[in-house]
Scaffold this active site. Structure first.
Site, PDB file in Angstrom:
ATOM      1  N   ARG A 128      31.778 -64.605 116.983  1.00 39.64           N
ATOM      2  CA  ARG A 128      31.551 -64.254 115.421  1.00 39.64           C
ATOM      3  C   ARG A 128      32.428 -62.771 115.291  1.00 39.64           C
ATOM      4  NH1 ARG A 128      25.782 -64.304 112.801  1.00 39.64           N
ATOM      5  NH2 ARG A 128      25.679 -62.532 114.211  1.00 39.64           N
TER       6      ARG A 128
ATOM      7  N   ARG B 253      40.920 -39.162 103.374  1.00 38.37           N
ATOM      8  CA  ARG B 253      40.248 -40.416 102.682  1.00 38.37           C
ATOM      9  C   ARG B 253      41.349 -41.140 101.903  1.00 38.37           C
ATOM     10  NH1 ARG B 253      37.610 -41.766  97.710  1.00 38.37           N
ATOM     11  NH2 ARG B 253      35.767 -43.062  97.959  1.00 38.37           N
TER      12      ARG B 253
ATOM     13  N   LYS C 219      30.320 -60.203 108.891  1.00 36.58           N
ATOM     14  CA  LYS C 219      29.221 -59.345 109.235  1.00 36.58           C
ATOM     15  C   LYS C 219      29.588 -58.073 109.174  1.00 36.58           C
ATOM     16  CE  LYS C 219      25.350 -59.412 112.587  1.00 36.58           C
ATOM     17  NZ  LYS C 219      24.393 -59.521 111.788  1.00 36.58           N
TER      18      LYS C 219
HETATM   19  N1  PMP Z   1      21.877 -63.669 107.723  1.00 35.37           N
HETATM   20  C1  PMP Z   1      22.186 -62.236 107.474  1.00 35.37           C
HETATM   21  C2  PMP Z   1      22.248 -61.900 106.096  1.00 35.37           C
HETATM   22  C3  PMP Z   1      21.712 -61.462 108.625  1.00 35.37           C
HETATM   23  O1  PMP Z   1      21.943 -59.974 108.131  1.00 35.37           O
HETATM   24  C4  PMP Z   1      21.607 -62.172 109.778  1.00 35.37           C
HETATM   25  C5  PMP Z   1      21.420 -61.107 111.129  1.00 35.37           C
HETATM   26  N2  PMP Z   1      22.123 -60.076 111.151  1.00 35.37           N
HETATM   27  C6  PMP Z   1      21.319 -63.355 109.828  1.00 35.37           C
HETATM   28  C7  PMP Z   1      21.735 -64.173 108.851  1.00 35.37           C
HETATM   29  C8  PMP Z   1      21.210 -63.994 111.214  1.00 35.37           C
HETATM   30  O2  PMP Z   1      22.190 -64.005 112.066  1.00 35.37           O
HETATM   31  P1  PMP Z   1      21.823 -63.991 113.718  1.00 35.37           P
HETATM   32  O3  PMP Z   1      21.127 -65.604 113.932  1.00 35.37           O
HETATM   33  O4  PMP Z   1      23.211 -64.213 114.251  1.00 35.37           O
HETATM   34  O5  PMP Z   1      21.450 -62.729 113.942  1.00 35.37           O
END
Ligand code: PMP
Length: 285
Positions: free
Chosen positions: A52, A101, A149
């Site tokens: 990921r 910046r 993420k």
């Molecule tokens: N959704 C969000 C918005 C998150 O921040 C997280 C955890 N970081 C998850 C779902 C769960 O993801 P994972 O199972 O990979 O921790």
């Protein structure tokens, strides 16, 4: 006790670790992260998190500054240096620091900033398992690429504060009448013998725990439906739960002050938690 952390190739006491004030993670939230849990001194689903991470970097056109094998070694070295047997390892990669910046990305040879640190925590025997979580519903006001993420976590942080003010443990976010996910976890309801959770898309993070739990549920002949579900459906569900790397599977027993089902942790959630812990520990590295 001061932790030993990892910054750009070096292991340092946390007080000596430094990042530039021009770092784009700091100025623009231009960075991605992963959280991998540690149980019995082993990493849970390291491969899933590494894959990921690569996808997040690709989606933002960022360099891949560290090969997967080296990243695994950094995780292991941090566990060793901090005697971490249970908890989490946080990893963040930003686009690095430019000379000033500027909204425009710096040239591709600008080194990324890589930071990792450990967080010791009792994950397996969390008191929340027996009690279950109370959640509130809030509007989902995040940006449109929640599948990446990124470290833009201000709205999830505000959501946790709204939950705290309402004497709840977390918030589930609602968009166009449907639940997207929790502030830092994926959201599920159970109706009859069916487990319902939102389908993948740009609207939610593709949880690594979600993928594993759905796989285990299907192998245990449980019925899984991946679709959007409404707040009303959640309130009328037989049970509810969340998943994330640090909570595994955690029962949810209350929504907006009303009990869900019996108001006690549900049997499906508890069974899935057990299966998840068993199977993930077997595969842990
Ligand atoms: N959704 C969000 C918005 C998150 O921040 C997280 C955890 N970081 C998850 C779902 C769960 O993801 P994972 O199972 O990979 O921790």
């Amino acid at each position: 006790m001061s932790r030993i952390v990892y910054v750009n190739g070096e292991y340092l006491p946390e007080g000596d670790a430094k990042v530039s004030i021009f770092d784009r993670g700091f100025l623009f939230a231009d960075g991605v992260y992963e959280v991998t849990s540690v149980l019995d001194s082993k990493l849970i689903d390291f491969d899933g998190h590494a894959v990921r991470l690569e996808r997040s970097l690709n989606e933002l056109g960022m360099n891949h500054p560290i090969p997967k094998d080296d990243l695994l070694e950094v995780h292991r070295e941090l566990m060793r240096r901090n005697d971490l047997t249970e908890g989490m390892i946080y990893l963040q990669i930003t686009r690095g620091a430019d000379a000033d910046r500027d909204f425009v990305y710096p040239s591709e040879d600008t080194p990324n900033t890589i930071v990792l640190f450990t967080q010791a925590k009792n994950l397996k025997d969390s008191p929340m398992v027996a009690k279950g979580m109370k959640v509130i519903s809030i509007e989902d006001q995040r940006w449109g690429r929640r599948d990446i993420k990124t470290v833009q976590l201000l709205y999830p942080s505000m959501g946790k504060m709204m939950a705290k003010a309402a004497n709840a443990d977390d918030a589930w976010m609602v968009e166009d009448g449907a639940i997207t996910e929790g502030t830092s976890n994926n959201a599920y309801i159970v109706k009859g013998n069916r487990i319902i959770t939102r389908h993948l898309g740009n609207e939610i993070l593709h949880g690594i725990t979600r993928a594993a739990v759905l796989r285990f549920a299907k192998s245990a002949q449980m019925e899984v439906e991946e679709r959007a579900f409404t707040l009303d459906e959640a309130k009328a569900a037989d049970e509810a739960f969340i998943t994330s790397a640090s909570t595994f599977v955690m029962p949810v027993v209350e929504m907006d002050g009303q009990p869900i089902g019996t108001g006690k942790p549900g049997s499906v959630a508890l069974r899935l938690r057990e299966i998840y812990l068993d199977e993930s520990l077997k595969a842990a590295v």
